[in-house]
Design a protein around this motif. Sequence first.
Motif, PDB file in Angstrom:
ATOM      1  N   LEU A  81      46.134  93.334 108.937  1.00  0.00           N
ATOM      2  CA  LEU A  81      47.463  93.189 109.444  1.00  0.00           C
ATOM      3  C   LEU A  81      48.395  92.543 108.364  1.00  0.00           C
ATOM      4  CD1 LEU A  81      46.886  92.856 113.357  1.00  0.00           C
ATOM      5  CD2 LEU A  81      47.649  94.925 112.222  1.00  0.00           C
ATOM      6  N   LEU A  82      47.822  91.430 108.236  1.00  0.00           N
ATOM      7  CA  LEU A  82      48.622  90.405 107.159  1.00  0.00           C
ATOM      8  C   LEU A  82      48.754  91.059 105.918  1.00  0.00           C
ATOM      9  CD1 LEU A  82      47.456  87.070 108.417  1.00  0.00           C
ATOM     10  CD2 LEU A  82      49.463  87.873 108.924  1.00  0.00           C
ATOM     11  N   GLY A  88      54.168  95.117 102.209  1.00  0.00           N
ATOM     12  CA  GLY A  88      55.293  95.853 102.495  1.00  0.00           C
ATOM     13  C   GLY A  88      55.422  97.255 103.187  1.00  0.00           C
ATOM     14  N   VAL A  89      54.186  97.578 103.635  1.00  0.00           N
ATOM     15  CA  VAL A  89      53.859  98.781 104.360  1.00  0.00           C
ATOM     16  C   VAL A  89      53.922  98.587 105.850  1.00  0.00           C
ATOM     17  CG1 VAL A  89      52.637  99.655 102.308  1.00  0.00           C
ATOM     18  CG2 VAL A  89      51.088  98.429 104.328  1.00  0.00           C
ATOM     19  N   PRO A  90      54.220  99.794 106.495  1.00  0.00           N
ATOM     20  CA  PRO A  90      54.205  99.690 108.033  1.00  0.00           C
ATOM     21  C   PRO A  90      52.860  98.912 108.726  1.00  0.00           C
ATOM     22  CG  PRO A  90      55.231 101.530 107.149  1.00  0.00           C
ATOM     23  CD  PRO A  90      54.617 100.873 106.083  1.00  0.00           C
ATOM     24  N   PRO A  91      53.089  98.243 109.200  1.00  0.00           N
ATOM     25  CA  PRO A  91      51.507  97.691 109.925  1.00  0.00           C
ATOM     26  C   PRO A  91      50.827  98.279 110.857  1.00  0.00           C
ATOM     27  CG  PRO A  91      53.487  96.413 111.091  1.00  0.00           C
ATOM     28  CD  PRO A  91      53.848  97.308 109.844  1.00  0.00           C
TER      29      PRO A  91
END
Length: 315
Positions: A81-82, A88-91
């Motif tokens: 997730l981090l 900078g991509v959608p998590p």
Amino acid sequence: MPPHSPGPFDWWRALVRVLSSIEAVRDGRAMYVLLASFAGAGLAAATAQASLGREDLVWAVGQGAAALFIAFYGSNAAGLLLMDRARGVPPRSVMDAVEDALGIGHRVFLALAVVLAGVAVVLAGLLGLFWLSDLPVVGPWLYALVVPFTVVVLGLLFLVGGAVVGPLTGPTVWSGASSWQAVRTLWWFMRARVLQAAVLMVGLSLVTALVGAAVSFVVFTGGRLMAEVSVWLLGVDVPPEVLMAGLFGHGLHSINPAVVPKSAMAHTVAALVGGGVVFALALVLPTLVYLRGVCEIYLALVTPAPSRAADDIVP
């Protein structure tokens, strides 16, 4: 995968990335995953300790292994997730992160196994040199060369282990690399980016320590005021330190009946449970910053510096 040529390194952008890791404290999804992992691992470790107290070794080993399993794969899920945030991509969702962690966690073990095998070969070579140094006549002369060589090699092994292998194996896998690609990337870091990795890891250690110090200050100050007010308003007849025990990781087994009267037992147990929640949060926040930081360091090391050709054009 990293570029074949090291190229220039943008120190300023890399340091900004490391400082930006503080933003991880606002990542609710990663915090939730880490909290759940720490809680599950702590519960499994507590049951393993209880089983060990009953001399039930089989259950103790199984529950201890479960604690390590939960902590490892939970940390990998939070790392995924981090890494999404750092790139900078959608998590991804929490469930997707957990599923992906279960699917790629073994790559970390395999990459570390290959690296450790290489370290074992190097150490075996050093032992061979020491064996040759014990030979008569030529041994002392050879030992004069073995001493500086061993000092440099062992020092570099510790440097590489602390700056590259330990912190960057996970982020390499979280970025999508296979086990063999992770080994190749780590080798590239050792050859081309070990100095930069070491400096950035020192910076991340300072940032993590500052976050930990700030969290400790908040916990200790708020906990002391909470305990004093509780003794005064609730009439709990215990020293304030007893109500603060949960803030420092002490569980219910730390209650001393000689200090805590029966009339104050319910409030003391409640304080330990609530303090345990605060203790878990105090552990999670610096861990979040560290995991986000190693992701940022990985991206800073593999991302080429922007071209400055346009800056050199004179109108």
